[in-house]
Design a protein around this motif. Structure first.
Motif, PDB file in Angstrom:
ATOM      1  N   ILE A  49     -10.905   7.186   6.504  1.00  0.00           N
ATOM      2  CA  ILE A  49     -10.394   6.200   5.540  1.00  0.00           C
ATOM      3  C   ILE A  49      -9.333   5.267   6.141  1.00  0.00           C
ATOM      4  N   ASP A 109      -9.890  13.201   4.610  1.00  0.00           N
ATOM      5  CA  ASP A 109     -10.846  12.181   5.062  1.00  0.00           C
ATOM      6  C   ASP A 109     -10.247  11.358   6.209  1.00  0.00           C
ATOM      7  N   ARG A 164       0.811  -1.225   0.000  1.00  0.00           N
ATOM      8  CA  ARG A 164       0.000   0.000   0.000  1.00  0.00           C
ATOM      9  C   ARG A 164       0.842   1.272   0.000  1.00  0.00           C
ATOM     10  N   ALA A 190      -3.600   5.007   5.385  1.00  0.00           N
ATOM     11  CA  ALA A 190      -4.299   5.970   4.525  1.00  0.00           C
ATOM     12  C   ALA A 190      -4.464   7.256   5.313  1.00  0.00           C
ATOM     13  N   ASP A 191      -3.344   7.976   5.470  1.00  0.00           N
ATOM     14  CA  ASP A 191      -3.323   9.215   6.263  1.00  0.00           C
ATOM     15  C   ASP A 191      -4.259  10.247   5.638  1.00  0.00           C
ATOM     16  N   SER A 192      -5.080  10.886   6.479  1.00  0.00           N
ATOM     17  CA  SER A 192      -6.080  11.834   5.958  1.00  0.00           C
ATOM     18  C   SER A 192      -5.438  12.972   5.168  1.00  0.00           C
ATOM     19  N   LYS A 193      -4.170  13.354   5.552  1.00  0.00           N
ATOM     20  CA  LYS A 193      -3.618  14.503   4.828  1.00  0.00           C
ATOM     21  C   LYS A 193      -3.222  14.153   3.393  1.00  0.00           C
ATOM     22  N   PHE A 194      -3.163  12.867   3.088  1.00  0.00           N
ATOM     23  CA  PHE A 194      -2.922  12.471   1.698  1.00  0.00           C
ATOM     24  C   PHE A 194      -4.219  12.004   1.029  1.00  0.00           C
ATOM     25  N   HIS A 195      -5.349  12.152   1.745  1.00  0.00           N
ATOM     26  CA  HIS A 195      -6.646  11.717   1.194  1.00  0.00           C
ATOM     27  C   HIS A 195      -7.707  12.795   1.407  1.00  0.00           C
ATOM     28  N   ASP A 196      -7.377  14.018   0.988  1.00  0.00           N
ATOM     29  CA  ASP A 196      -8.319  15.141   1.054  1.00  0.00           C
ATOM     30  C   ASP A 196      -8.949  15.319   2.434  1.00  0.00           C
TER      31      ASP A 196
END
Ligand code: ADP
Ligand code: NI
Length: 215
Positions: A70, A67, A15, A59-65
């Protein structure tokens, strides 16, 4: 347990193949090692701690808008897919949701020994020589200035302000990194943090001396 850990390592490595260098597999490996070190002197559920360490930045939120749901969701779905029991999954999910510095600026309503341990392990990797390297790598990734004497650090930011800041990387030392040593939960992390903190203080002194062209 070993097979569960092996499957999780493989999942995380895959991932995070293209992750920014401060949040890549090597960060996870260091946090995992810190976790195992702290566990030598703490009573806690080893499986929960190790799984949370391995999956905490999946799935860090700062790399996923921004969110924030996630990370816990992806981690939970993975653990379900390899047949982990529901209580363990639930605990790992809660740890991931609550462990970040950002989360600690908002309302935190979950506590456990396991959260304290993994949070310390992650925070240790944000300070010292590695912490300095990670901060400048992240600043570079975001195309930030290294330093701007006109832009002063902003203490006591709200969670929203912290998330949206575009300040120079040096400010991050005052806004987060230098605050971490007093936020450590376990004795092991407190003592490691002390020495890493001194190293950052020395770095900043040298940085300003060179910035001003002093000999
Ligand atoms: P969290 O996700 O734990 O709430 P951050 O994402 O802010 O906390 O921090 C993770 C790491 O990313 C930091 O320790 C630092 O290395 C880097 N980082 C995050 N924000 C910044 C920033 N504004 N400037 C420099 N580095 C940052
Ligand atoms: Ni992390």
């Amino acid at each position: 347990m070993q097979q569960t850990i092996d499957l999780t390592v493989a999942f995380v490595q895959d991932r995070l193949k293209f992750a920014e260098a401060g949040h890549d597999w090597w960060h996870i490996q260091r946090v995992w090692n810190n976790t195992k070190l702290i566990l030598q002197t703490e009573q806690a559920d080893h499986l929960v701690c190790e799984l949370a360490a391995l999956l905490h930045d999946i799935a860090d939120s700062k790399f996923h808008d921004g969110d924030e749901s996630i990370g816990p969701r992806v981690a939970g779905e993975f653990l379900e897919s390899i047949g982990i029991n529901a209580d363990t999954i639930d605990h790992v999910r809660r740890i991931i949701h609550n462990m970040s510095f950002k989360a600690s600026l908002g309302e935190v309503n979950f506590h456990s020994k396991e959260l304290e341990i993994v949070q310390d392990a992650d925070r240790l990797d944000a300070i010292g020589a590695i912490g300095i390297a990670r901060a400048f790598n992240y600043g570079g990734y975001k195309n930030r200035e290294m330093y701007n004497p006109k832009i002063k650090p902003k203490l006591n930011m709200t969670k929203e302000e912290y998330k949206n800041t575009t300040a120079p990387t040096i400010n991050h030392f005052y806004e987060k990194l230098l605050l971490l040593k007093d936020k450590m939960n376990t004795p092991t992390a407190k003592s490691l943090a002390e020495q890493r903190h001194q190293y950052m203080e020395g770095f900043l002194q040298q940085f300003y001396a060179e910035w001003e062209g002093k000999r």
